[in-house]
Write an enzyme that holds these catalytic residues in place. Structure first.
Site, PDB file in Angstrom:
ATOM      1  N   HIS A  66      -2.438   8.747   2.184  1.00 46.59           N
ATOM      2  CA  HIS A  66      -2.311   7.302   2.377  1.00 46.59           C
ATOM      3  C   HIS A  66      -3.081   6.910   3.634  1.00 46.59           C
ATOM      4  CE1 HIS A  66       1.559   6.460  -0.134  1.00 46.59           C
ATOM      5  NE2 HIS A  66       0.801   7.378  -0.710  1.00 46.59           N
ATOM      6  N   GLU A  68      -2.338   5.086   6.134  1.00 47.76           N
ATOM      7  CA  GLU A  68      -1.579   5.174   7.378  1.00 47.76           C
ATOM      8  C   GLU A  68      -1.536   6.606   7.912  1.00 47.76           C
ATOM      9  OE1 GLU A  68       0.825   2.219   4.755  1.00 47.76           O
ATOM     10  OE2 GLU A  68      -0.568   3.874   4.463  1.00 47.76           O
ATOM     11  N   CYS A  96       4.918   2.269   2.756  1.00 47.76           N
ATOM     12  CA  CYS A  96       5.932   2.835   1.862  1.00 47.76           C
ATOM     13  C   CYS A  96       6.915   3.675   2.694  1.00 47.76           C
ATOM     14  CB  CYS A  96       5.261   3.700   0.801  1.00 47.76           C
ATOM     15  SG  CYS A  96       4.532   5.226   1.462  1.00 47.76           S
ATOM     16  N   CYS A  99       5.223   6.670   4.594  1.00 47.34           N
ATOM     17  CA  CYS A  99       4.449   6.243   5.755  1.00 47.34           C
ATOM     18  C   CYS A  99       5.336   5.669   6.851  1.00 47.34           C
ATOM     19  CB  CYS A  99       3.382   5.248   5.324  1.00 47.34           C
ATOM     20  SG  CYS A  99       2.123   6.013   4.264  1.00 47.34           S
TER      21      CYS A  99
END
Length: 175
Positions: A66, A68, A96, A99
């Site tokens: 991801h 992040e 999410c 993260c």
């Protein structure tokens, strides 16, 4: 995307606006690999970008790639420590649960994001991991910065993929 906000509207800080613009630039890189266009940047206490990332799950065949997490890893490497004290993470979509947990574990004190995520958002929409009082760290959250622009990038991506079909990966039988 539908706006889901637990916050009162407030004026946008110019530094937050610039950080989200940089994250949007990162998000556009994900389009080259057909990854969902989410981008992130980490700023040091002086406001300098020390970590960048964009979704690379498709590109890397990695469910944890991801934006992040990639930006947090790069920032930690730049600082030589996993503790990102005084840093700000700016991301185009509300993080999410995975993260959000990483943000807490990295001790990031401030999160700025663009679009709200009413399906998987864990920073104020359906969960609020980063401000859970039971955890050892709490994060200041600023949501909805350049919200329309961030949401439009995602909406356009998913509209295009609905035209192509549900299979985002390689065609059957290809290697």
């Amino acid at each position: 995307m539908t706006k889901v906000s637990n916050f009162s509207p407030r004026p946008v800080n110019p530094a937050d606006d610039a950080a989200i613009r940089a994250a949007i630039g990162q998000a556009r890189h994900a389009l080259a690999t057909q990854d969902v266009p989410i981008g992130a940047v980490v700023l040091d206490p002086a406001g300098k970008i020390i970590g960048t990332g964009f979704n690379a799950r498709e590109a890397n065949n990695d469910p944890t790639a991801h934006a992040e997490l990639l930006a947090l890893r790069q920032a930690a490497a730049a600082l030589g420590t996993w503790r990102l004290d005084g840093c700000t993470l700016a991301v185009t979509l509300e993080p999410c649960t995975m993260c959000a947990g990483a943000i807490v574990l990295a001790r990031v004190p401030r999160l700025v994001f663009g679009a709200w995520d009413p399906k998987a958002g864990a920073c104020g929409s359906i969960r609020d991991v980063v401000r859970d009082r039971r955890l050892n760290h709490s994060v200041e959250v600023v949501g909805g910065v350049r919200e329309s622009e961030c949401a439009a990038l995602l909406d356009e991506f998913f509209a295009q993929h609905r035209k192509i079909g549900p299979d985002f990966g390689p065609a059957e039988g290809s290697e």
